[in-house]
Design an enzyme around this catalytic site. Sequence first.
Site, PDB file in Angstrom:
ATOM      1  N   HIS A 179      -1.117 -30.022 -11.074  1.00 57.74           N
ATOM      2  CA  HIS A 179      -1.687 -31.312 -11.474  1.00 57.74           C
ATOM      3  C   HIS A 179      -2.903 -31.591 -10.586  1.00 57.74           C
ATOM      4  CE1 HIS A 179      -0.788 -35.666 -12.916  1.00 57.74           C
ATOM      5  NE2 HIS A 179      -2.064 -35.554 -12.596  1.00 57.74           N
ATOM      6  N   GLU A 230      -1.419 -30.350 -15.779  1.00 54.31           N
ATOM      7  CA  GLU A 230      -1.248 -31.774 -16.033  1.00 54.31           C
ATOM      8  C   GLU A 230      -2.460 -32.536 -15.525  1.00 54.31           C
ATOM      9  OE1 GLU A 230       3.594 -32.096 -15.276  1.00 54.31           O
ATOM     10  OE2 GLU A 230       2.179 -32.894 -13.797  1.00 54.31           O
ATOM     11  N   HIS A 264       9.574 -35.686 -13.680  1.00 57.55           N
ATOM     12  CA  HIS A 264       9.353 -36.682 -12.630  1.00 57.55           C
ATOM     13  C   HIS A 264      10.685 -37.107 -12.017  1.00 57.55           C
ATOM     14  CE1 HIS A 264       7.305 -39.610 -10.132  1.00 57.55           C
ATOM     15  NE2 HIS A 264       6.164 -39.137 -10.593  1.00 57.55           N
TER      16      HIS A 264
END
Length: 237
Positions: A43, A70, A190
Amino acid sequence: MTKLSVNINKVATLRNARGGNNPNVLTVARDAEKFGAQGITVHPRPDERHIRYQDVRDLRPRITTEFNIEGNPIDSFTELVLEVVPTQVTLVPDGHDQLTSNHGWDTIENKAFLTDICRTFKQAGIRTSIFVDPNPKMVEGAKACGADRVELYTEPYASGYAQNRETAIAPFIAAAKVAREVELGLNAGHDLSLENLAYYHQQIPWTDEVSIGHALICDALYLGLQETIKQYLKQLK
């Protein structure tokens, strides 16, 4: 089988704390694959406080499993993704100064923008996933935007798991059922951990992929990376 994608951002955070190249994110990514991970997630953020844009370029030819990038599709991110052409891009509505992702897209309010960006990535042959809260309407909205998958933001499940796991999982089951009904692929991520992953998977076994970073890297400090990945894969069986 639900695939495990290992997010290596925290490895880059540790490297960046001292400069140099230790730990080496390329080595960790290859080792994670060797130990059984079915994907690698990164990410990159504009400030490059963990994964850098150059890391993404360096990783691409070395990843032998699925590569998932991401991020918020600002211009620089979009250009990077189109340059390296990963297996999957996950669209996350991060602000530039956010510590970590803390909400999903409003796929109805942002339909025009998300439709355009999904089209751009899909034309390049990249599977496109939209990060959403566990709200059936947001899942339906992602389908209308042309996404291939949704990734459910699982922090609310993780934070509520210890108090009442049945209550915590309920909105995720509802959202996951809608994803299946509208023929969207389903990811999750998450704050999933060895404590809460097995139950999540038992309740939503049609999940295609989970992306796990912080908890997995923390566990690896005690168990070692190989044993940690083994334990996470065990939760998904």
